[in-house]
Design an enzyme around this catalytic site. Structure first.
Site, PDB file in Angstrom:
ATOM      1  CG  ASP A 125     132.514 -50.954  61.584  1.00 39.12           C
ATOM      2  OD1 ASP A 125     131.343 -51.158  61.956  1.00 39.12           O
ATOM      3  OD2 ASP A 125     133.365 -50.371  62.285  1.00 39.12           O
ATOM      4  CG  ASP A 147     134.449 -58.943  69.140  1.00 40.38           C
ATOM      5  OD1 ASP A 147     134.487 -60.179  69.009  1.00 40.38           O
ATOM      6  OD2 ASP A 147     134.919 -58.151  68.299  1.00 40.38           O
ATOM      7  CE  LYS A 151     141.945 -56.366  80.258  1.00 38.77           C
ATOM      8  NZ  LYS A 151     143.307 -55.943  79.876  1.00 38.77           N
ATOM      9  CG  ASP A 183     129.083 -66.489  76.280  1.00 41.94           C
ATOM     10  OD1 ASP A 183     129.107 -65.866  75.200  1.00 41.94           O
ATOM     11  OD2 ASP A 183     130.114 -66.789  76.907  1.00 41.94           O
ATOM     12  CB  THR A 216     127.188 -70.243  66.473  1.00 44.22           C
ATOM     13  OG1 THR A 216     127.396 -69.648  67.769  1.00 44.22           O
ATOM     14  CG2 THR A 216     125.923 -69.652  65.852  1.00 44.22           C
ATOM     15  CE1 TYR A 218     133.768 -66.854  67.838  1.00 40.47           C
ATOM     16  CE2 TYR A 218     132.112 -67.024  66.107  1.00 40.47           C
ATOM     17  CZ  TYR A 218     133.396 -66.710  66.516  1.00 40.47           C
ATOM     18  OH  TYR A 218     134.308 -66.253  65.592  1.00 40.47           O
TER      19      TYR A 218
END
Length: 238
Positions: A125, A147, A151, A183, A216, A218
């Site tokens: 972390d 991440d 929600k 994004d 990348t 992602y």
């Protein structure tokens, strides 16, 4: 906002939850080799409680052996961006933080392939690293496709919250740059709302990447699925 970036090192960080994955698919033999052979040499010492029970500040100069500028990447994913930055700017040192061990193994393979030596890898972390970094010791920070936690009830788990941003502000040098790429439109919204409150000024908000950017995996996934990347830059006040 009542919370302010702490002006001094805190030897007693609060207990905290961790959200997200630490392990994914079974590692390939080569990836297991990277972890067993390379990680120990690249991992910065003094971050864990076992190594640093007093939580004394670590010296970034000791990590790289000189007083070069130090950058951090928070959640480096597969490592493409971090290795690209290290190769593009050999005069700096960059510390990458990533708790997902599969991503750590991927990064180590890319480090070997690129032959870069100005890197350090914390397989955990980013908050644990920031707990022991001295005040104003980091010149640039990257948050690349974090991440999204889409929600609404999970938005507090995003990095762009005071729990993460105030420690980041403490360790950033005045004038230091903080880059965010995502994004997810709502992540952009929260970033623009929360980061200035932690002591940063917005300097750039655009759909065009930075000149030294590398796309990348992602980002490529986002483009394939029709999502639009967004690039935001902040400067640490002071």
């Amino acid at each position: 906002m009542s919370d302010k970036p702490k002006s001094a090192f805190d030897p007693k960080p609060p207990r905290r939850n961790f959200y997200g994955r630490r392990h994914g698919k079974t590692l390939r033999p080569s990836q297991k080799g990277y972890l067993s052979e390379d990680l120990g040499e690249l991992r910065p010492r003094g971050i864990s409680i076992q190594e640093n029970p007093e939580r004394s500040p670590i010296d970034p100069k000791a990590i790289f052996g000189d007083d070069r500028p130090v950058w951090i990447e928070i959640g480096f994913g597969g490592g493409e961006h971090m290795v690209h930055m290290a190769a593009t700017y050999p005069e700096i040192g960059i510390i990458g933080c990533e708790p997902f061990i599969n991503g750590v193994a991927m990064l180590l393979g890319k480090i070997r392939a690129a032959g870069v030596g100005n890197v350090s890898v914390h397989p955990g972390d980013a908050r644990d690293l920031m707990d022991v970094l001295p005040d104003a010791s980091i010149d640039r920070a990257f948050l690349m496709y974090p991440d999204p936690w889409p929600k609404a009830r999970h938005h507090r788990r995003r990095f762009v919250t005071p729990e993460h941003l105030l420690p980041l502000a403490r360790v950033m040098r005045p004038g230091g740059e903080f880059r965010v790429a995502t994004d997810i439109p709502d992540y952009v919204r929260q970033t623009l709302e929360e980061v200035p409150l932690a002591g940063f000024d917005l300097t750039r908000e655009t759909g065009e990447p930075w000149e030294d950017w590398i796309s990348t995996r992602y980002e490529q996934k986002a483009l394939r699925e029709g999502r639009i990347p967004h690039y935001v830059t902040f400067r640490r006040q002071g």
